[in-house]
Design an enzyme around this catalytic site. Structure first.
Site, mmCIF file in Angstrom:
data_model
loop_
_atom_site.group_PDB
_atom_site.id
_atom_site.type_symbol
_atom_site.label_atom_id
_atom_site.label_comp_id
_atom_site.label_asym_id
_atom_site.label_seq_id
_atom_site.Cartn_x
_atom_site.Cartn_y
_atom_site.Cartn_z
ATOM 1 N N LYS A 1 13.066 73.579 -52.689
ATOM 2 C CA LYS A 1 14.075 72.540 -52.926
ATOM 3 C C LYS A 1 15.409 73.103 -53.397
ATOM 4 C CE LYS A 1 11.095 68.564 -53.124
ATOM 5 N NZ LYS A 1 10.471 67.493 -53.888
ATOM 6 N N ARG B 1 2.494 71.171 -54.271
ATOM 7 C CA ARG B 1 2.814 70.848 -52.869
ATOM 8 C C ARG B 1 3.776 71.916 -52.370
ATOM 9 N NH1 ARG B 1 6.897 68.173 -50.272
ATOM 10 N NH2 ARG B 1 6.336 66.980 -48.407
HETATM 11 C C1 YH5 Z 1 7.456 65.748 -53.722
HETATM 12 O O1 YH5 Z 1 8.128 66.410 -54.510
HETATM 13 N N1 YH5 Z 1 8.876 65.954 -51.628
HETATM 14 S S1 YH5 Z 1 9.781 65.589 -49.065
HETATM 15 C C2 YH5 Z 1 14.394 69.294 -49.606
HETATM 16 C C3 YH5 Z 1 14.228 70.662 -49.427
HETATM 17 C C4 YH5 Z 1 12.963 71.192 -49.332
HETATM 18 C C5 YH5 Z 1 11.861 70.363 -49.399
HETATM 19 C C6 YH5 Z 1 15.390 72.459 -48.429
HETATM 20 N N2 YH5 Z 1 7.586 64.681 -50.355
HETATM 21 C C7 YH5 Z 1 7.820 65.527 -52.368
HETATM 22 O O2 YH5 Z 1 9.719 68.555 -49.567
HETATM 23 N N3 YH5 Z 1 5.877 64.184 -52.001
HETATM 24 C C8 YH5 Z 1 8.717 65.409 -50.418
HETATM 25 O O3 YH5 Z 1 15.357 71.429 -49.377
HETATM 26 C C9 YH5 Z 1 7.015 64.749 -51.573
HETATM 27 N N4 YH5 Z 1 6.292 65.154 -54.125
HETATM 28 C C10 YH5 Z 1 5.534 64.397 -53.286
HETATM 29 N N5 YH5 Z 1 4.415 63.850 -53.772
HETATM 30 C C11 YH5 Z 1 11.086 66.644 -49.667
HETATM 31 C C12 YH5 Z 1 10.833 68.105 -49.581
HETATM 32 C C13 YH5 Z 1 12.020 68.998 -49.539
HETATM 33 C C14 YH5 Z 1 13.302 68.472 -49.635
#
Ligand code: YH5
Length: 276
Positions: A220, A254
């Site tokens: 993130k 996750r």
């Molecule tokens: C979460 O924290 N996050 S979708 C922006 C990024 C990288 C990854 C490059 N679904 C979560 O993974 N479900 C998502 O920057 C989730 N907890 C739960 N339970 C976002 C994501 C991401 C966003």
């Protein structure tokens, strides 16, 4: 498979591998390649140590656009079916839409991972008379707007906990057993940089609910802000953040980088084993 049973059986934090099925993750949009590439990804993640696979058909990243139910189901259902046919790993579906929940539960989904914590119309009813586990995540606003106002009047920890209290009550009133719930403070979902790190620093305080805690920090932007790197190069910072969360009681992480995270779990478990 119930996630709580798996936690009791493994006696260590569980690894949830993120299976990306949004269209930007495959080039031709063709259904065969779509399913084939998802199964390859799934197989690799299981080999690398994933305990749960999380499948999402609508990106919930900041600024992401809405996907209609029909399209979300067209993306997710074939992959859910294929994964269920080929592997025995529990499957989580990342969705906030009641109609999608009903359909994936009928196809054997084990966990509903809801970034809106069952606040959408009909979502509570969709899961009430089933036995799927539920991850209630905190988000303020919507993926389209959530980074516009990230000021919390009472402080982020108090507000996230008040939200959890309300959602736990809403679940109880809908007849959902507390034993089915997992909590997730929602890193990056309508929080400032400071507040994301406050939640990580104080992650242990979410243990007051006595429910399994999930931490989703992998790749993130909060990591990029302190250790600048392109998303795919955020492995080291992701491992560090996941470890900080696990040392404070995170029971599910996750992640995108399953093999690296499995090593982090092994080191954390060996450490926690010796802690008084
Ligand atoms: C979460 O924290 N996050 S979708 C922006 C990024 C990288 C990854 C490059 N679904 C979560 O993974 N479900 C998502 O920057 C989730 N907890 C739960 N339970 C976002 C994501 C991401 C966003």
């Amino acid at each position: 498979m119930k996630i709580t049973n798996l936690l009791n059986q493994k006696k260590r934090p569980l690894l949830m591998g993120i299976l990306n099925v949004t269209p930007d993750s495959f080039s031709d949009g063709g259904r065969y390649n779509h399913i084939h590439s998802a199964l390859k990804q799934a197989e690799q993640m299981i080999t690398d140590g994933a305990d749960i696979l999380d499948i999402g058909g609508e990106s919930t990243r900041p600024g992401a656009t809405f996907v209609p139910v029909k399209e979300e189901l067209a993306r997710v259902l074939p992959i859910l079916k294929a994964v269920k046919q080929n592997f025995s790993v529990p499957v989580s579906i990342d969705t906030y839409k009641a109609e999608v929940m009903r359909a994936v539960i009928a196809e054997g989904a084990d966990l509903i991972n809801d970034v809106k914590a069952l606040t959408e119309p009909d979502a509570l009813a969709a899961v009430a008379n089933t036995n799927v586990d539920l991850c209630l995540m905190h988000m303020r606003g919507t993926p389209q707007t959530m980074q516009k106002n990230t000021q919390y009047e009472q402080g982020v920890l108090v507000e996230v906990k008040n939200f959890f209290k309300q959602r736990i009550i809403a679940c109880q009133q809908a007849g959902i057993a507390r034993e089915r719930l997992l909590l997730d403070p929602g890193f990056g979902f309508g929080k400032s940089q400071t507040d994301n790190f406050k939640m990580l620093a104080e992650f242990a305080s979410f243990k007051e609910f006595e429910l399994p805690l999930l931490a989703g920090i992998s790749r993130k932007s909060m990591l990029n802000a302190v250790a600048p790197a392109e998303p795919a190069q955020r492995v080291y910072s992701s491992i560090c953040a996941a470890t900080i969360a696990m040392l404070q009681g995170a029971q599910i992480i996750r992640v995108h980088d399953v093999a690296a995270s499995a090593d982090a779990i092994a080191v954390t478990v060996a450490t926690l084993k010796e802690k008084n």
